[in-house]
Enzyme design. Structure first.
Site, short mmCIF file in Angstrom:
data_model
loop_
_atom_site.label_atom_id
_atom_site.label_comp_id
_atom_site.label_asym_id
_atom_site.label_seq_id
_atom_site.Cartn_x
_atom_site.Cartn_y
_atom_site.Cartn_z
N SER A 230 0.81 -1.21 0.00
CA SER A 230 0.00 0.00 0.00
C SER A 230 0.85 1.27 0.00
O SER A 230 1.53 1.56 -0.98
CB SER A 230 -0.95 -0.05 1.20
OG SER A 230 -1.96 0.91 1.09
N ASP B 294 10.65 5.61 -9.74
CA ASP B 294 10.31 6.34 -10.96
C ASP B 294 11.16 7.59 -11.14
O ASP B 294 11.54 7.95 -12.25
CB ASP B 294 8.82 6.70 -10.97
CG ASP B 294 7.93 5.48 -11.16
OD1 ASP B 294 8.46 4.42 -11.56
OD2 ASP B 294 6.72 5.58 -10.90
N LYS C 85 -0.78 -4.37 -3.43
CA LYS C 85 -2.12 -3.86 -3.12
C LYS C 85 -2.21 -2.41 -3.60
O LYS C 85 -1.67 -1.50 -2.98
CB LYS C 85 -2.44 -3.93 -1.64
CG LYS C 85 -3.86 -3.46 -1.31
CD LYS C 85 -4.16 -3.55 0.17
CE LYS C 85 -5.61 -3.18 0.45
NZ LYS C 85 -5.91 -1.78 0.16
#
Length: 702
Positions: free
Chosen positions: A468, A479, A494
């Site tokens: 999460s 990224d 998740k």
């Protein structure tokens, strides 16, 4: 996903066996209203609603029968044939407030369950022949339902025989141990021990039936309703009024006593999380994925909890501070182990950020452990993970650290807000995550603070249980190219958000009809990919015992799929001079490291053991199989020998605190001792030591 487990005491029912007085199909206004409201809320509000059609009907049909009789010990093939005429009609029944299928299966199961009581009582009156060569296959997913009552009774006999055999073997070993301690001790005969083991199995079955009789119609109906709701996704769950009250009290009760979060996995109570600093975490033997089979209060006789409702199992496990609980668990390697834990109060302090300083090759590094992304929206002055993380970084900078490791292993998530804010401590302002509602474009959520708390070398540690909010932070760091992500092949996966809806607001009937926890959003990375199912794949993958297992969101029934949205506009950090080389060097080290090789070999063996579904019911063959398993496991004992020469110490500010707080000092001593033997952190520090910033990039100095 099917799971087959050997060496577990088989109790013959699943967690959702809910027994009550039989009822006939009649007009129950509350149930019918609930069915209509559930259909409306799910189709109108769920992130990805299912078509309530014949295919949906087939899935609900299969799931409901599987939940009642996963071991195929109750229903006959003739029952299934009778039920099957409703296989494609449940969708129509839902639309028409018709509960005919539910009542039929419910009443038939009540009948078969009571027949089972007669079977086990008669079977356990007679001595078992443990010289007979026979086996039990626990791959129930591929097992057919019994065609006749005689075949059904034979199924009962084999499972009860295994239950007794497992107890019998324990008793034989106990007698041998007593003889070793006292040469004059008269060992009980095999026949005497067989009688004792059979009586214990009978007592356990009697207790089990007694507990099942206490369950209510509401429990039973909730099981059926959840077969409907959970077909939308595994996190969409109906709470009947009593369950809703327990949910409102939060998970605190489930953590009381040993400091472990538990969940139901088919018949079994599974450890899904250990709370940092809690009794089980300190004791060190209980692990995530362990299945708790029996629970004993100190030296009392253990109680089998296989097949028991989660709430009931928790009642046995939790208890007053200072009392002992003994858990018999099945480890993921197939071995059985009894673990003694002294219950205690789970201290919230240990769920907060903490840090340590380590020297390596003449350099000083900081390690920050973040167990969860915490915040309290109701208390302005209450600690939250963002301010704590920023403060800890400042404290470590005073130690002149040259690199930072953030440890998110086993971090199950928490506040999205703090995940965004903590990401902002390491990058200049920009997008961190995308959040999407059903039918709407993804909304980009940004860090709006241009200040950077730490712009030096950064490594983020994750594993298969990082979930999460942890995945949002790790994905953002990956990224942006801000950090090297090191850990398992991927995080939990998740990427969904749930909201709890009070269903009473949709009706004016006087009775409470409960609530629905429903998936309403999905998370996406700034690169456009979802964290759902795929999680965050590590830049450097470290072998672990979970490497070849389906663990995480992928292991749940019917999860939402991975997909993509358009990439957000962001600028990569691009201030490392040797990022790719560092990753490549680490991979070479890992491939040649004897301990990592052994971990990978162990992971393959664990997967093979998990898939083995044959149990021997001949005593000598059973012993031989256990011995072979133990011998194979002993090959990996060398993993416990790993240690480093590194020395970890508390930051300067904490040294004064540990002088005045003996309990805190012991906690830090235990933590640092474990870190010294942590092969994963050792490699993370190797990576950090290699990582270099471009000369043109100036480190923040405060």
């Amino acid at each position: 996903m099917n799971r087959k487990f050997k060496f577990i005491l088989p109790i013959v029912v699943a967690f959702s066996f809910l027994i009550a007085v039989p009822i006939n199909a009649n007009n129950n206004p509350k149930d019918k209203v609930l069915l209509t409201i559930l259909k409306y809320v799910l189709t109108q509000g769920h992130y990805k609603p299912q078509e309530i059609d014949d295919d949906f009907s087939k899935r609900v049909y299969t799931n409901f029968i599987d939940r009642l009789d996963p071991s195929k010990r109750y229903f006959l093939e003739s029952d299934i044939e009778e039920f099957s005429k409703y296989k494609t009609l449940i969708d129509d029944q839902i639309k028409n407030e018709d509960l005919t299928f539910f009542y039929l299966v419910y009443n038939r199961f009540d009948q078969r369950f009571k027949e089972g009581q007669i079977y086990y009582e008669e079977i356990l009156e007679n001595e078992f022949n443990f010289n007979k060569k026979e086996t039990l296959d626990v791959d129930y997913e591929n097992k057919d339902f019994a065609k006749t009552q005689a075949q059904l009774i034979q199924n009962w006999l084999k499972q009860l025989k295994f239950s007794t055999l497992s107890r019998l073997h324990d008793k034989v070993i106990a007698e041998q141990d007593k003889k070793k301690e006292d040469k004059t001790y008269k060992v009980k005969s095999f026949k005497e021990l067989e009688i004792e083991a059979r009586e214990a199995t009978l007592s356990n079955m009697n207790d089990f039936y007694e507990r099942m009789d206490e369950l209510t119609y509401s429990d039973w109906f909730s099981t059926y309703i959840n077969c409907i709701s959970e077909d939308f996704d595994p996190h969409t769950t109906y709470f009947d009024p009593m369950v809703k009250k327990r949910f409102d009290i939060s998970m605190a009760g489930k953590l009381e006593g040993i400091g472990a979060r538990l969940m139901k996995k088919n018949d079994y109570t599974k450890v899904s999380e250990l709370i940092s600093g809690g009794p089980a975490w300190k004791q060190g033997e209980l692990e995530v994925e362990d299945l708790i089979v029996k629970v004993a209060q100190g030296d009392e006789e253990p109680v089998d909890i296989v097949g028991m409702r989660l709430d009931d199992a928790i009642e046995y496990i939790k208890g007053k501070k200072g009392t002992e609980v003994k858990l018999t668990v099945k480890k993921i390697d197939g071995s059985m182990k009894t673990i003694s834990i002294i219950r205690d109060v789970v201290e919230l302090e240990e769920t907060f950020v903490k840090s340590t300083v380590v020297k390596k090759e003449g350099k000083t590094f900081g390690v920050i452990n973040l167990p969860k992304f915490y915040i309290d929206f109701d208390e302005k002055n209450y600690r939250n993970s963002t301010t704590d993380m920023a403060l800890e970084i400042e404290r470590l900078k005073k130690e002149n650290i040259e690199g930072l490791v953030i440890d998110l292993r086993n971090n199950g998530g928490g506040s999205l807000k703090t995940a965004i804010e903590i990401s902002g401590l390491f990058i200049e302002k920009g997008p961190v995550v995308q959040v999407k509602y059903r039918g709407q474009p993804a909304a980009v959520q940004k860090d709006k603070d241009s200040s950077v708390q730490w712009d030096g070398p950064l490594v983020v540690m994750v594993n298969e249980l990082s979930a999460s909010a942890s995945e949002i932070f790790a994905a953002a760091m990956q990224d942006y190219g801000r950090a090297i992500i090191i850990g398992g092949k991927q995080t939990y996966g998740k990427g969904t958000v749930q909201s709890v809806l009070d269903l009473n607001k949709y009706t004016n009937i006087k009775e409470d009809i409960g609530a629905l926890k429903m998936t309403i959003q999905k998370f996406y990375r700034v690169n456009g990919g979802s964290t759902q199912l795929e999680g965050v794949k590590s830049d450097i993958m470290l072998p672990s015992r979970y490497s070849y297992m389906e663990i995480g969101e992928r292991d749940l029934e019917n999860p939402l799929k991975f997909d993509r949205v358009p990439e957000a506009t962001y600028t990569r950090w691009d201030n490392y001079s040797n990022f790719d080389k560092v990753v490549d060097n680490s991979r070479k080290r890992i491939s040649s490291n004897k301990y990592f090789k052994l971990i990978d070999e162990n992971a393959k063996w664990l997967k093979k053991s998990q898939d083995d579904s044959i149990i021997y019911l001949n005593y000598e063959a059973y012993k031989k199989d256990l011995k072979a398993h133990e011998d194979a496991a002993s090959k990996f004992k060398d993993l416990k020998d790993f240690t480093t020469k590194l020395t970890y110490k508390s930051p300067i500010y904490e040294l004064e605190l540990t002088k005045n707080d003996e309990d805190l000092a012991k906690k830090r001593e235990t933590w640092h001792k474990n870190l010294k033997k942590d092969i994963y952190l050792s490699e993370a520090l190797n990576v950090l030591a290699d990582l270099k910033i471009k000369p043109s990039h100036i480190l923040v100095k405060n």
